[in-house]
Design a protein around this motif. Sequence first.
Motif, short mmCIF file in Angstrom:
data_model
loop_
_atom_site.label_atom_id
_atom_site.label_comp_id
_atom_site.label_asym_id
_atom_site.label_seq_id
_atom_site.Cartn_x
_atom_site.Cartn_y
_atom_site.Cartn_z
N ALA A 71 0.82 -1.21 0.00
CA ALA A 71 0.00 0.00 0.00
C ALA A 71 0.85 1.26 0.00
O ALA A 71 0.55 2.25 -0.68
CB ALA A 71 -0.92 -0.01 1.22
N ARG A 72 1.93 1.26 0.80
CA ARG A 72 2.79 2.42 0.91
C ARG A 72 4.22 1.95 1.09
O ARG A 72 4.48 1.00 1.84
CB ARG A 72 2.38 3.30 2.10
N TYR A 73 5.14 2.62 0.42
CA TYR A 73 6.55 2.25 0.48
C TYR A 73 7.36 3.50 0.73
O TYR A 73 7.29 4.48 -0.03
CB TYR A 73 6.99 1.59 -0.83
N VAL A 74 8.15 3.47 1.80
CA VAL A 74 9.02 4.58 2.15
C VAL A 74 10.46 4.06 2.16
O VAL A 74 10.74 3.01 2.75
CB VAL A 74 8.67 5.17 3.53
N GLY A 75 11.34 4.78 1.52
CA GLY A 75 12.75 4.44 1.55
C GLY A 75 13.57 5.64 2.00
O GLY A 75 13.21 6.78 1.71
N LEU A 95 5.41 4.79 -10.19
CA LEU A 95 5.03 4.23 -8.90
C LEU A 95 4.24 5.25 -8.08
O LEU A 95 4.58 6.44 -8.04
CB LEU A 95 6.27 3.81 -8.12
N LYS A 96 3.21 4.78 -7.42
CA LYS A 96 2.37 5.61 -6.56
C LYS A 96 2.63 5.24 -5.10
O LYS A 96 3.09 4.15 -4.79
CB LYS A 96 0.90 5.42 -6.90
N ASP A 97 2.27 6.15 -4.20
CA ASP A 97 2.39 5.91 -2.76
C ASP A 97 3.81 5.49 -2.38
O ASP A 97 4.03 4.60 -1.55
CB ASP A 97 1.38 4.85 -2.30
N VAL A 98 4.79 6.14 -3.01
CA VAL A 98 6.20 5.92 -2.70
C VAL A 98 6.80 7.23 -2.23
O VAL A 98 6.61 8.28 -2.86
CB VAL A 98 6.97 5.41 -3.93
N GLU A 99 7.50 7.19 -1.10
CA GLU A 99 8.18 8.36 -0.56
C GLU A 99 9.63 8.01 -0.31
O GLU A 99 9.93 7.02 0.36
CB GLU A 99 7.52 8.80 0.75
N LEU A 100 10.53 8.81 -0.85
CA LEU A 100 11.96 8.56 -0.72
C LEU A 100 12.61 9.76 -0.04
O LEU A 100 12.46 10.90 -0.49
CB LEU A 100 12.58 8.29 -2.08
N ILE A 101 13.31 9.50 1.05
CA ILE A 101 13.77 10.53 1.96
C ILE A 101 15.29 10.48 2.09
O ILE A 101 15.87 9.39 2.20
CB ILE A 101 13.17 10.31 3.37
N CYS A 102 15.93 11.63 2.10
CA CYS A 102 17.35 11.70 2.44
C CYS A 102 17.44 11.87 3.96
O CYS A 102 17.04 12.90 4.51
CB CYS A 102 18.03 12.87 1.72
N SER A 103 17.92 10.84 4.63
CA SER A 103 17.97 10.85 6.09
C SER A 103 19.08 9.93 6.57
O SER A 103 19.36 8.90 5.95
CB SER A 103 16.62 10.40 6.67
N ASN A 104 19.67 10.28 7.69
CA ASN A 104 20.72 9.49 8.31
C ASN A 104 20.20 9.00 9.66
O ASN A 104 19.96 9.80 10.57
CB ASN A 104 21.97 10.35 8.49
N SER A 105 20.02 7.69 9.80
CA SER A 105 19.45 7.14 11.03
C SER A 105 20.49 6.82 12.10
O SER A 105 20.16 6.25 13.14
CB SER A 105 18.64 5.87 10.72
N SER A 106 21.74 7.19 11.88
CA SER A 106 22.80 6.84 12.83
C SER A 106 22.69 7.63 14.12
O SER A 106 22.07 8.70 14.19
CB SER A 106 24.17 7.10 12.21
N ALA A 107 23.32 7.11 15.17
CA ALA A 107 23.33 7.80 16.45
C ALA A 107 24.00 9.16 16.35
O ALA A 107 23.54 10.15 16.93
CB ALA A 107 24.04 6.94 17.50
N GLY A 108 25.09 9.23 15.59
CA GLY A 108 25.82 10.48 15.47
C GLY A 108 25.03 11.60 14.85
O GLY A 108 25.29 12.78 15.12
#
Length: 266
Positions: A71-75, A95-108
């Motif tokens: 239904a929804r895909y986020v990368g 592609l529909k319902d796709v969101e692509l984000i520039c993000s850093n999930s690290s602790a730092g």
Amino acid sequence: MSGALNAIQRMDALAAGQGGFFYPWTSNLGAGDGEEAYAELVERHLSPNLTVLEAGCGHGPDVLRFAPQVARYVGYDFSEGFVRIARERADQAGLKDVELICSNSSAGANGGRPRIPMGDASVDLIVSRRGPTNFILDAPRVVRPGGWLIQLNPAPSPRHAWDDELPEDLRSEPARDFDIAGHISGLLAQADLALHSGWSFDVPEHFTDARQLYAYLAWNQFHGLGLRAQPLESALPSLQAVMAKHAGPEGLDLRRRRYLWCARIA
């Protein structure tokens, strides 16, 4: 070493130079190397009503494969260059319902603790092919009860028996004994999660061309530092001698190792 690039700069350089993250050499890979096993495992967990998050989406190859099935895909990825390419590819594929984000999930990048760029209990499944492992620590916040984490990790190959016959700057880096399975289990334990299943893959990767061997060795040694190896022309005689001495009927045998695992949120 002073000219080394940081991790984000390295990935942005790959995005600009190669147009994505892929291996720039040709080899003959044995069957069952873990890559397709990962895709098949993910697809067994997909359904049309799910929200899926991909940690480390790179230039988007799995976005194109998996997003049409949910239904929804986020990368997300910490490389702006990769995310830009992934968005372009997703748009081209309609592609529909796709969101692509520039993000850093690290602790730092998040005040000392990893943080996924999603709200609480907003995701049914997190997938990651050779992406970061830091997302594990924040997964219990983001994934709904009953949801899954699935990841494929590269594992270090053993030191080559002929390593000392290579030019010095193409020899194996230290720390070839890193325990990726133990690392994952440790992160899961920190997150109060337990491993559901884990699979190790170790298959031959054969090289029949010294130039392709150079591409492999230079990539593995130097892309991680953002540096370049000595030119092919100066390394080629040594590489040809290694292949002449050690290659079997199928070529020079290296190893391709992967660790595939999954865990469930209670």
